[in-house]
Enzyme design. Structure first.
Site, PDB file in Angstrom:
ATOM      1  N   ARG A 141     -27.445  -4.187 -33.964  1.00  0.00           N
ATOM      2  CA  ARG A 141     -26.329  -3.739 -33.315  1.00  0.00           C
ATOM      3  C   ARG A 141     -25.297  -3.718 -34.065  1.00  0.00           C
ATOM      4  NH1 ARG A 141     -26.675  -2.952 -27.913  1.00  0.00           N
ATOM      5  NH2 ARG A 141     -28.641  -2.091 -27.833  1.00  0.00           N
ATOM      6  N   ARG A 201     -19.899  -2.471 -29.804  1.00  0.00           N
ATOM      7  CA  ARG A 201     -18.531  -2.674 -28.675  1.00  0.00           C
ATOM      8  C   ARG A 201     -17.904  -3.494 -29.047  1.00  0.00           C
ATOM      9  NH1 ARG A 201     -22.040  -2.480 -23.684  1.00  0.00           N
ATOM     10  NH2 ARG A 201     -23.751  -3.134 -25.415  1.00  0.00           N
ATOM     11  N   ARG A 217     -16.097   5.315 -28.944  1.00  0.00           N
ATOM     12  CA  ARG A 217     -17.014   5.621 -28.077  1.00  0.00           C
ATOM     13  C   ARG A 217     -15.724   6.579 -26.386  1.00  0.00           C
ATOM     14  NH1 ARG A 217     -18.549   5.427 -23.949  1.00  0.00           N
ATOM     15  NH2 ARG A 217     -20.900   4.377 -22.943  1.00  0.00           N
ATOM     16  N   ASP A 266     -29.949   6.146 -30.420  1.00  0.00           N
ATOM     17  CA  ASP A 266     -30.434   5.227 -29.663  1.00  0.00           C
ATOM     18  C   ASP A 266     -32.430   5.329 -29.438  1.00  0.00           C
ATOM     19  OD1 ASP A 266     -29.371   3.229 -27.873  1.00  0.00           O
ATOM     20  OD2 ASP A 266     -31.679   3.648 -26.289  1.00  0.00           O
ATOM     21  N   TYR A 278     -39.111   1.357 -20.375  1.00  0.00           N
ATOM     22  CA  TYR A 278     -37.858   2.117 -20.141  1.00  0.00           C
ATOM     23  C   TYR A 278     -38.117   3.270 -19.051  1.00  0.00           C
ATOM     24  CZ  TYR A 278     -35.186  -1.044 -22.591  1.00  0.00           C
ATOM     25  OH  TYR A 278     -34.486  -2.209 -22.911  1.00  0.00           O
TER      26      TYR A 278
END
Ligand code: CP3
Length: 346
Positions: free
Chosen positions: A25, A29, A38, A75, A152
């Site tokens: 990552r 953020r 973003r 992703d 998921y």
């Protein structure tokens, strides 16, 4: 001949004085420049599917820190998207997907060969990166491992214990296995196209492998990763694969290192570095395993732990990384301190 990139040397089994470093990552953020790009992209999937912007955020941590590798910005949930599941990212809530719990749901999914239309922007991102990365920086492509992606798709969102996926596996194993095979085939197609577009290393994230026990771990984490790795090696001889069966037991890590066919096993921060150096490093290159919390708290504890891990793995091939992704509340200064400490002469 140009000198081989450090990450590729470690994956080739070389022991280096200072190991290569990158961070799960690393585009994210905690970086103000990521948040700005973003914002420009609007939603998260648009960022993944706009090659110029996805390449830009991939490059941001390379410019700021000089990591030894860049990881494609994308992703693991792009595969379900490309197979026709509905995928969305809700701010503050994480991913939301249409669910696969019946034969009718499964019948709506597309064929593995049909994913490239949706995923072609990802391949374009890799082509841009290939041109723009510094010559010493390795380019990593990736996908989620079938089990983690399936968790998921079955639940429709992230789950603490992967309960819905375990339930389907135990109550309708036929359907569960069909889904796993579909994901395995689609992942081979996707990663093969990533290599053709310029990825030099492939990473498979099995972030929820820790909830698979015994025979289930062998059948649903190890076996699909071995199948993907074999197919990639057939199509692209020599392509190195790093796999991350996060949170599994010491026994499973060893079984995985012996039998998966991968070149590196990434370990989480709960695995003991001394143990991993003894038991795993003679078998494969080991990636890891600094606790991501240090990127929030910093200080002498961070410095001591970087030195401890570098020293524990100094006798074999090692890729320095965190035990899991860096969190949004991390301080960018602590990332710089980690790299500075790792690269200091001891
Ligand atoms: O820098 C990199 O590591 C490359 C890009 C990357 C992302 N996700 C970007 C991302 C990679 C390799 C991933 C992998 C991923 N995605 C995993 C496996 C690794 C792991 O952390 O265990 C998983 C389980 C996912 C699924 C996913 N994507 C979740 C659960 C979430 C929401 C939770 C969260 O952290 O917000 C995402 C969104 C996501 N993927 C973000 C990023 C930078 C944050 C989205 C945003 O900008 O709002």
């Amino acid at each position: 001949m140009a000198e081989m990139k450090k990450l590729l040397r470690s994956l080739n089994g070389e022991t280096l004085d200072v190991p290569p470093i990158w961070m799960m990552r690393q585009a994210g953020r905690y970086l103000p420049e990521y948040r700005a790009t973003r914002e420009k992209a609007g939603d998260f999937l648009s960022l993944c599917y706009t090659p110029e912007l996805a390449a830009e955020v991939t490059l941001q941590p390379i410019r700021r820190y000089g990591f030894d590798a860049a990881i494609l910005f994308a992703d693991i949930l792009l595969i379900p998207d490309a197979l026709g599941a509905e995928v969305g990212f809700v701010k503050g809530e994480g991913p939301k997907l249409s669910t696969v719990t019946s034969d009718a749901d499964f019948a709506k999914l597309g064929d593995p060969g049909d994913i490239h239309g949706t995923l072609s922007p990802v391949y374009e991102t890799l082509r841009i990166l290939k041109r723009e990365l510094p010559s010493e920086t390795a380019l990593i492509g990736f996908a989620g491992a079938p089990w983690t992606v399936a968790t998921y798709m079955i639940a429709g969102h992230g789950t603490p214990d992967q309960g819905p996926a375990h339930k389907l596996k135990d109550e309708n194993r036929g359907l569960f296995e069909q889904l796993m095979l579909r994901l395995t085939a689609a992942t081979i197609e996707y990663l093969s196209a990533q290599v053709e577009a310029g990825a030099e290393v492939i990473k498979l994230f099995d972030s929820w492998a820790g909830s698979l026990e015994g025979a289930d771990f062998a059948a649903y984490s190890l076996a699909p990763i071995r199948a993907i790795t074999r197919a990639l090696h057939d199509r692209h001889p020599g392509i190195p694969v790093i796999a991350f069966p996060r949170g599994t037991s010491p026994e499973n890590y060893v079984n995985f290192a012996k039998n998966s066919g991968v070149q590196a096993v990434a370990i989480d921060e709960h695995a003991d570095a001394g143990w991993a150096a003894r038991e795993l490093q003679p078998l494969v290159c080991v990636q890891g395993n600094l606790a991501p919390g240090h990127m929030v708290t910093g200080g002498q504890a961070l410095v001591d732990d970087v030195r401890r891990i570098r020293s524990a793995f100094s006798g074999g091939p090692h890729i320095f990384n965190l035990g899991h992704g860096i969190t949004p509340d991390a301080d960018p200064e602590n990332v710089a301190l980690m790299i500075e400490t790792l690269r200091e002469t001891l």
